[in-house]
Motif scaffolding. Structure first.
Motif, short mmCIF file in Angstrom:
data_model
loop_
_atom_site.label_atom_id
_atom_site.label_comp_id
_atom_site.label_asym_id
_atom_site.label_seq_id
_atom_site.Cartn_x
_atom_site.Cartn_y
_atom_site.Cartn_z
N ILE A 4 8.49 35.42 -6.90
CA ILE A 4 8.22 34.00 -7.15
C ILE A 4 9.02 33.11 -6.21
CG2 ILE A 4 9.87 33.85 -9.05
CD1 ILE A 4 6.62 31.81 -8.59
N ASP A 29 -3.37 30.49 -9.19
CA ASP A 29 -2.56 31.67 -9.48
C ASP A 29 -2.35 31.81 -10.99
OD1 ASP A 29 0.09 33.29 -9.74
OD2 ASP A 29 -0.49 33.51 -7.64
N GLU A 31 0.25 32.99 -12.45
CA GLU A 31 1.66 32.75 -12.81
C GLU A 31 1.93 31.24 -12.95
OE1 GLU A 31 4.24 34.91 -13.34
OE2 GLU A 31 2.84 36.59 -13.16
N ASP A 33 4.75 29.75 -12.89
CA ASP A 33 5.76 29.32 -11.92
C ASP A 33 5.14 28.99 -10.56
OD1 ASP A 33 7.78 29.59 -13.78
OD2 ASP A 33 8.37 31.59 -13.10
#
Length: 113
Positions: A4, A29, A31, A33
């Motif tokens: 990340i 995405d 994720e 984050d």
């Protein structure tokens, strides 16, 4: 360095070069984050297109993404995001998002463009 962190660094470098299309390639995405990083990066590209790109982030399922998008909208004075930020400020289910969005909304409603 975690994955990340590498992705975040790449997104921020692209934003510093004003490469909005390249930044937005990370927008979907899975994720949270990564999506937060994209929302934050858009604050470094103060264009109408960046503000428009923030709208889906203001509706994201993740509270951290919504908060980051609200802050970025205020940073770039994206007046076309004002109503979305207002909705977050007064109706979001997450108290942190409401707090951040209220600050962002105050900036947006008082700025003149």
């Amino acid at each position: 360095m975690a994955k990340i962190d590498k992705v975040r660094d790449k997104i921020m470098k692209l934003a510093a070069k004003q490469k909005i299309d390249a930044v937005l390639k990370f927008a979907d995405d899975s994720e949270d984050d990564v999506r937060v990083a994209v929302a934050e990066a858009l604050a470094y590209i103060p264009t109408y297109e960046s503000g428009m790109a923030l709208i889906p982030f203001l509706r994201d399922v993740s509270p951290s993404v919504r908060a980051a998008a609200a802050t970025s909208a205020a940073t770039i004075n994206a007046k076309h995001c004002e109503e979305y930020v207002k909705k977050l400020a007064f109706a979001d289910a997450d108290p942190y998002v409401r707090e951040v969005a209220k600050r962002a909304f105050d900036v947006l409603k008082t700025s003149v463009m």
